[in-house]
Design an enzyme around this catalytic site. Structure first.
Site, mmCIF file in Angstrom:
data_model
loop_
_atom_site.group_PDB
_atom_site.id
_atom_site.type_symbol
_atom_site.label_atom_id
_atom_site.label_comp_id
_atom_site.label_asym_id
_atom_site.label_seq_id
_atom_site.Cartn_x
_atom_site.Cartn_y
_atom_site.Cartn_z
ATOM 1 N N TYR A 152 0.834 -1.219 0.000
ATOM 2 C CA TYR A 152 0.000 0.000 0.000
ATOM 3 C C TYR A 152 0.864 1.263 0.000
ATOM 4 C CZ TYR A 152 -3.834 3.040 1.722
ATOM 5 O OH TYR A 152 -4.780 4.025 1.891
ATOM 6 N N LYS A 156 0.864 4.063 -2.830
ATOM 7 C CA LYS A 156 0.482 5.449 -2.532
ATOM 8 C C LYS A 156 1.619 6.421 -2.841
ATOM 9 C CE LYS A 156 -3.807 5.029 -1.332
ATOM 10 N NZ LYS A 156 -4.833 5.334 -2.346
HETATM 11 P P1 NAI Z 1 -13.373 2.211 1.575
HETATM 12 O O1 NAI Z 1 -12.832 0.832 1.680
HETATM 13 O O2 NAI Z 1 -14.424 2.642 2.549
HETATM 14 O O3 NAI Z 1 -13.930 2.479 0.106
HETATM 15 C C1 NAI Z 1 -13.181 2.108 -1.029
HETATM 16 C C2 NAI Z 1 -14.132 1.864 -2.179
HETATM 17 O O4 NAI Z 1 -13.327 1.491 -3.327
HETATM 18 C C3 NAI Z 1 -15.116 0.719 -1.912
HETATM 19 O O5 NAI Z 1 -16.435 1.132 -2.216
HETATM 20 C C4 NAI Z 1 -14.631 -0.378 -2.843
HETATM 21 O O6 NAI Z 1 -15.670 -1.233 -3.325
HETATM 22 C C5 NAI Z 1 -14.010 0.432 -3.990
HETATM 23 N N1 NAI Z 1 -13.082 -0.367 -4.778
HETATM 24 C C6 NAI Z 1 -12.149 -1.240 -4.331
HETATM 25 N N2 NAI Z 1 -11.538 -1.835 -5.357
HETATM 26 C C7 NAI Z 1 -12.076 -1.334 -6.484
HETATM 27 C C8 NAI Z 1 -11.874 -1.580 -7.871
HETATM 28 N N3 NAI Z 1 -10.936 -2.455 -8.293
HETATM 29 N N4 NAI Z 1 -12.613 -0.896 -8.775
HETATM 30 C C9 NAI Z 1 -13.560 -0.006 -8.356
HETATM 31 N N5 NAI Z 1 -13.806 0.258 -7.059
HETATM 32 C C10 NAI Z 1 -13.076 -0.400 -6.130
HETATM 33 O O7 NAI Z 1 -12.091 3.170 1.642
HETATM 34 P P2 NAI Z 1 -11.937 4.727 2.018
HETATM 35 O O8 NAI Z 1 -11.410 4.801 3.389
HETATM 36 O O9 NAI Z 1 -13.127 5.497 1.615
HETATM 37 O O10 NAI Z 1 -10.699 5.101 1.056
HETATM 38 C C11 NAI Z 1 -10.825 5.773 -0.182
HETATM 39 C C12 NAI Z 1 -9.429 6.091 -0.706
HETATM 40 O O11 NAI Z 1 -8.732 6.904 0.221
HETATM 41 C C13 NAI Z 1 -8.574 4.851 -0.942
HETATM 42 O O12 NAI Z 1 -7.776 5.040 -2.085
HETATM 43 C C14 NAI Z 1 -7.718 4.823 0.309
HETATM 44 O O13 NAI Z 1 -6.536 4.113 0.083
HETATM 45 C C15 NAI Z 1 -7.505 6.296 0.546
HETATM 46 N N6 NAI Z 1 -7.130 6.629 1.913
HETATM 47 C C16 NAI Z 1 -7.982 6.362 2.974
HETATM 48 C C17 NAI Z 1 -7.605 6.705 4.257
HETATM 49 C C18 NAI Z 1 -8.479 6.459 5.435
HETATM 50 O O14 NAI Z 1 -8.034 6.728 6.571
HETATM 51 N N7 NAI Z 1 -9.697 5.976 5.299
HETATM 52 C C19 NAI Z 1 -6.298 7.323 4.529
HETATM 53 C C20 NAI Z 1 -5.500 7.560 3.353
HETATM 54 C C21 NAI Z 1 -5.916 7.224 2.105
#
Ligand code: NAI
Length: 251
Positions: A152, A156
């Site tokens: 990851y 990132k």
């Molecule tokens: P989450 O797990 O709640 O939502 C991620 C969404 O991406 C889900 O709806 C999932 O179905 C979708 N997804 C996964 N693989 C996919 C694919 N191959 N094609 C299309 N959709 C796909 O995650 P969250 O927390 O909302 O994170 C969103 C972004 O922010 C991610 O890139 C994560 O790495 C990044 N991020 C999140 C942080 C946090 O603290 N929550 C911190 C830093 C970055």
């Protein structure tokens, strides 16, 4: 009045993506909600349409180039040429290096990096034609290194290199590219991390907030506010930047 812009938000069925999509819709954009399962996009679409906005649910795996090309073509057809792209889809497959499988390395690279590449490649032609575009890629504070996240963290950090290169290549067409690097944001992803390490989510939140200068954890809206600025008409001279949205400074 100029025609409403079409935005694409990947991984927008929930969490940060859903909040960004709702915010861009309230900013006046038509928003394509892209996620793995089209039906899972319904709640984000309903939130937006209930507030008077326009949204389209699109099922696609961003790591699959053919699915992405078909999704972007459908979005252009049904909502209009996309000129705003938020590469937000993401997954975790955390493990210490000695236990991390090559499959978990490839999966994480595939969703974050290949996914962002596929989406940017498919969307850029509409942006170049429009002589306007805004790309925002979700990085993370984990790009600076994080135990248990070799895959990851590398993905990132890669998002930041991709962001800067797109800024350099596409700038002359009126397209900006920036990255948002969130710290701890309350979503299903961080809830899953708490579960994996065996800590109740509330305790995990409280402990995390104690380490953060603004003394709280982030909410999806914190990221949506930043994305809203970066994709705005007025942000055209901000490009190739990584904005840490983490409640305090990061290197
Ligand atoms: P989450 O797990 O709640 O939502 C991620 C969404 O991406 C889900 O709806 C999932 O179905 C979708 N997804 C996964 N693989 C996919 C694919 N191959 N094609 C299309 N959709 C796909 O995650 P969250 O927390 O909302 O994170 C969103 C972004 O922010 C991610 O890139 C994560 O790495 C990044 N991020 C999140 C942080 C946090 O603290 N929550 C911190 C830093 C970055």
């Amino acid at each position: 009045m100029t025609e409403a812009r079409t935005a694409i938000v990947t991984g927008a069925a929930r969490g940060i993506g859903a909040a960004v999509a709702a915010r861009l819709a309230s900013d006046g954009m038509k928003v394509a909600i892209v996620d793995l399962d089209q039906d899972a996009c319904a709640s984000t679409v309903d939130t937006i349409t209930a507030a008077g906005g326009t949204a389209l649910a699109v099922g696609a795996d961003v790591s699959d180039a053919a699915a992405v090309d078909a999704a972007v073509a459908r979005i252009a057809d049904e909502l209009g040429a996309p000129t705003v792209l938020i590469n937000n889809a993401g997954i975790l497959r955390d493990n210490l290096l000695f236990k991390m499988t090559v499959e978990d390395w490839d999966l994480v690279m595939g969703v974050h990096l290949r996914g962002a590449f596929n989406m940017a490649k498919a969307a850029q032609k509409f942006m170049v034609e429009a002589k306007f575009g805004r790309i925002v890629n979700l990085s993370s504070t984990s790009a600076l290194g994080n135990r248990g996240q070799a895959n990851y963290s590398a993905a990132k950090a890669g998002m930041q290199g991709l962001t800067k290169t797109l800024a350099i290549e596409l700038g002359k067409f009126g397209v900006t590219s920036n990255a948002i690097a969130p710290g701890f944001i309350v979503t299903d992803m961080t809830a899953a991390t708490a579960e994996r390490v065996g800590v109740p989510f509330d305790d995990f939140i409280k402990f995390s907030a104690e380490q953060i200068p603004v003394a709280r954890v982030g909410q999806p809206e914190d990221i949506a506010n930043t994305a809203s600025f970066l994709v705005s008409e007025g942000a055209g001279f901000v490009s190739g930047q990584v904005i840490y949205v983490a409640g305090g400074p990061k290197d």
